[in-house]
Design a protein around this motif. Sequence first.
Motif, PDB file in Angstrom:
ATOM      1  N   GLU A 112      46.341 -11.308  -1.459  1.00 21.65           N
ATOM      2  CA  GLU A 112      46.295 -12.036  -2.727  1.00 21.65           C
ATOM      3  C   GLU A 112      47.404 -11.452  -3.605  1.00 21.65           C
ATOM      4  OE1 GLU A 112      42.320 -11.096  -3.913  1.00 21.65           O
ATOM      5  OE2 GLU A 112      41.424 -12.178  -2.230  1.00 21.65           O
ATOM      6  N   LEU A 113      48.367 -12.273  -3.987  1.00 24.28           N
ATOM      7  CA  LEU A 113      49.539 -11.799  -4.709  1.00 24.28           C
ATOM      8  C   LEU A 113      49.289 -11.813  -6.213  1.00 24.28           C
ATOM      9  CD1 LEU A 113      52.511 -10.938  -4.893  1.00 24.28           C
ATOM     10  CD2 LEU A 113      53.136 -13.366  -4.762  1.00 24.28           C
ATOM     11  N   GLY A 114      49.117 -10.625  -6.783  1.00 29.70           N
ATOM     12  CA  GLY A 114      49.032 -10.496  -8.227  1.00 29.70           C
ATOM     13  C   GLY A 114      50.411 -10.189  -8.775  1.00 29.70           C
ATOM     14  N   ILE A 115      50.864 -10.984  -9.735  1.00 32.27           N
ATOM     15  CA  ILE A 115      52.220 -10.801 -10.265  1.00 32.27           C
ATOM     16  C   ILE A 115      52.182 -10.625 -11.778  1.00 32.27           C
ATOM     17  CG2 ILE A 115      53.225 -12.132  -8.377  1.00 32.27           C
ATOM     18  CD1 ILE A 115      53.416 -13.646 -11.819  1.00 32.27           C
ATOM     19  N   GLY A 116      53.241 -10.002 -12.299  1.00 30.14           N
ATOM     20  CA  GLY A 116      53.452  -9.902 -13.732  1.00 30.14           C
ATOM     21  C   GLY A 116      54.927 -10.068 -14.019  1.00 30.14           C
ATOM     22  N   VAL A 117      55.279 -10.102 -15.299  1.00 32.45           N
ATOM     23  CA  VAL A 117      56.691 -10.230 -15.661  1.00 32.45           C
ATOM     24  C   VAL A 117      57.305  -8.890 -16.037  1.00 32.45           C
ATOM     25  CG1 VAL A 117      56.379 -12.612 -16.382  1.00 32.45           C
ATOM     26  CG2 VAL A 117      56.247 -10.787 -18.090  1.00 32.45           C
ATOM     27  N   ILE A 175      49.133 -17.773   0.557  1.00 31.16           N
ATOM     28  CA  ILE A 175      49.088 -16.605  -0.315  1.00 31.16           C
ATOM     29  C   ILE A 175      48.724 -17.074  -1.721  1.00 31.16           C
ATOM     30  CG2 ILE A 175      50.386 -14.660  -1.278  1.00 31.16           C
ATOM     31  CD1 ILE A 175      52.289 -14.897   1.136  1.00 31.16           C
ATOM     32  N   PRO A 176      47.485 -16.858  -2.179  1.00 35.78           N
ATOM     33  CA  PRO A 176      47.148 -17.236  -3.558  1.00 35.78           C
ATOM     34  C   PRO A 176      47.883 -16.352  -4.555  1.00 35.78           C
ATOM     35  CG  PRO A 176      45.337 -16.021  -2.552  1.00 35.78           C
ATOM     36  CD  PRO A 176      46.347 -16.261  -1.469  1.00 35.78           C
ATOM     37  N   VAL A 177      48.210 -16.918  -5.709  1.00 35.08           N
ATOM     38  CA  VAL A 177      48.965 -16.203  -6.738  1.00 35.08           C
ATOM     39  C   VAL A 177      48.095 -16.042  -7.980  1.00 35.08           C
ATOM     40  CG1 VAL A 177      50.969 -16.270  -8.273  1.00 35.08           C
ATOM     41  CG2 VAL A 177      51.185 -17.044  -5.888  1.00 35.08           C
ATOM     42  N   TYR A 178      47.902 -14.781  -8.395  1.00 29.85           N
ATOM     43  CA  TYR A 178      47.183 -14.458  -9.617  1.00 29.85           C
ATOM     44  C   TYR A 178      48.180 -13.833 -10.599  1.00 29.85           C
ATOM     45  CZ  TYR A 178      43.390 -14.362  -6.107  1.00 29.85           C
ATOM     46  OH  TYR A 178      42.543 -14.636  -5.061  1.00 29.85           O
ATOM     47  N   VAL A 179      48.047 -14.152 -11.864  1.00 33.93           N
ATOM     48  CA  VAL A 179      48.987 -13.671 -12.871  1.00 33.93           C
ATOM     49  C   VAL A 179      48.309 -12.630 -13.754  1.00 33.93           C
ATOM     50  CG1 VAL A 179      50.440 -14.307 -14.840  1.00 33.93           C
ATOM     51  CG2 VAL A 179      50.255 -15.840 -12.854  1.00 33.93           C
ATOM     52  N   GLY A 180      48.982 -11.500 -13.957  1.00 31.25           N
ATOM     53  CA  GLY A 180      48.451 -10.442 -14.789  1.00 31.25           C
ATOM     54  C   GLY A 180      48.996 -10.503 -16.206  1.00 31.25           C
ATOM     55  N   GLY A 181      48.261  -9.889 -17.130  1.00 32.18           N
ATOM     56  CA  GLY A 181      48.711  -9.804 -18.515  1.00 32.18           C
ATOM     57  C   GLY A 181      47.652 -10.282 -19.484  1.00 32.18           C
ATOM     58  N   LEU A 182      47.693  -9.745 -20.705  1.00 29.04           N
ATOM     59  CA  LEU A 182      46.690 -10.063 -21.715  1.00 29.04           C
ATOM     60  C   LEU A 182      47.199 -11.041 -22.772  1.00 29.04           C
ATOM     61  CD1 LEU A 182      45.257  -6.470 -22.333  1.00 29.04           C
ATOM     62  CD2 LEU A 182      44.429  -8.218 -20.742  1.00 29.04           C
ATOM     63  N   SER A 183      48.495 -11.330 -22.763  1.00 30.30           N
ATOM     64  CA  SER A 183      49.084 -12.184 -23.798  1.00 30.30           C
ATOM     65  C   SER A 183      48.757 -13.653 -23.565  1.00 30.30           C
ATOM     66  CB  SER A 183      50.599 -12.003 -23.821  1.00 30.30           C
ATOM     67  OG  SER A 183      51.177 -12.521 -22.631  1.00 30.30           O
ATOM     68  N   ASP A 184      48.971 -14.450 -24.600  1.00 28.33           N
ATOM     69  CA  ASP A 184      48.737 -15.893 -24.489  1.00 28.33           C
ATOM     70  C   ASP A 184      49.648 -16.517 -23.429  1.00 28.33           C
ATOM     71  OD1 ASP A 184      46.813 -15.736 -26.444  1.00 28.33           O
ATOM     72  OD2 ASP A 184      48.116 -16.427 -28.060  1.00 28.33           O
ATOM     73  N   ILE A 185      50.911 -16.080 -23.401  1.00 29.49           N
ATOM     74  CA  ILE A 185      51.836 -16.666 -22.423  1.00 29.49           C
ATOM     75  C   ILE A 185      51.426 -16.296 -20.999  1.00 29.49           C
ATOM     76  CG2 ILE A 185      53.531 -14.770 -22.448  1.00 29.49           C
ATOM     77  CD1 ILE A 185      55.696 -16.975 -22.371  1.00 29.49           C
ATOM     78  N   ALA A 186      50.873 -15.089 -20.822  1.00 27.81           N
ATOM     79  CA  ALA A 186      50.387 -14.705 -19.498  1.00 27.81           C
ATOM     80  C   ALA A 186      49.210 -15.585 -19.085  1.00 27.81           C
ATOM     81  CB  ALA A 186      49.978 -13.236 -19.493  1.00 27.81           C
ATOM     82  N   LEU A 187      48.336 -15.895 -20.021  1.00 25.40           N
ATOM     83  CA  LEU A 187      47.199 -16.763 -19.708  1.00 25.40           C
ATOM     84  C   LEU A 187      47.674 -18.164 -19.345  1.00 25.40           C
ATOM     85  CD1 LEU A 187      44.562 -15.775 -22.437  1.00 25.40           C
ATOM     86  CD2 LEU A 187      44.742 -14.953 -20.082  1.00 25.40           C
TER      87      LEU A 187
END
Length: 285
Positions: A112-117, A175-187
């Motif tokens: 499971e691919l967790g990504i961030g910027v 490969i499912p993609v999950y996005v990390g981060g607490l900001s509005d743009i991350a959501l």
Amino acid sequence: MKFYVSTAFLDTREAVEIAKAADDLGYHGMAVPDHVINLETLQTPYPYTKDGSRRWEAFTDWPDPWVIIGAIALVTTRLHFVTTVYLPAMRDPYSAAKSIGTAAVLARGRLELGIGVGWCREEFELLGQQFERRGKRTDEMLELMKALWSPGWTEFSGEFYTAPRMEMEPTPPHIPVYVGGLSDIALRRAARHDGWIGDLITTERALERVSALRELRADKGSTMDGFEVITPLTDAFTPEHYAAAEAGGITGIITMPWMFYSGADASLTDKIDGMRRFCEDLGLD
């Protein structure tokens, strides 16, 4: 509820034994963080602490996530692996796609691919990647990497990357993609993909994010069915706590079970014993 054992700050040599124990004990997965280097001095403040200081000491292990996942995939049978989080925009898309795709093949569909910027300008610059517009580059990289992971010939033309007709093997499973981060743009970015990964956060704040994600998904005509919400929680310790989180829409918990019993200085034996006790105390199968 799915429980992921975090490998953050572990001695790299412990990872295989921790993974085998997690597989045997019935944990859903392991959560693997990502940093390439740790600079002694930074101008960029760490965004997840009040004073901007980093949570780890100098000379903490940060092994390459795809090497670790490839290794532990071969000694486990059911354990899943999620990166928390990998930064595609700090790499070139072809090398990233090759490493991720190879690990996914070795994991046989358990990746499971967790990504961030990313947050650290200095780390980006050291690796020769532009810090500005990293969010837009991440979006385009994901599109390109998904094309490279598809069978057959592919070509790609985007704002940042252009690929002539090519193929990349081996072709990985989905490969499912999950996005990390607490900001509005991350959501907003997470709502376009398969899940969201939080940072250390209270249950109340996490459930606020779940509510926002539900609205964002609804705006796009999507439900939360099959959408993963994975996060560590700072105030969840009992079965009742985790049941309330699950009822609110949190699907996975990232944890270091030994911290509840032996603390940060636990030996490998203590860590595995803590994992076992955690399962027993929560009544996990």
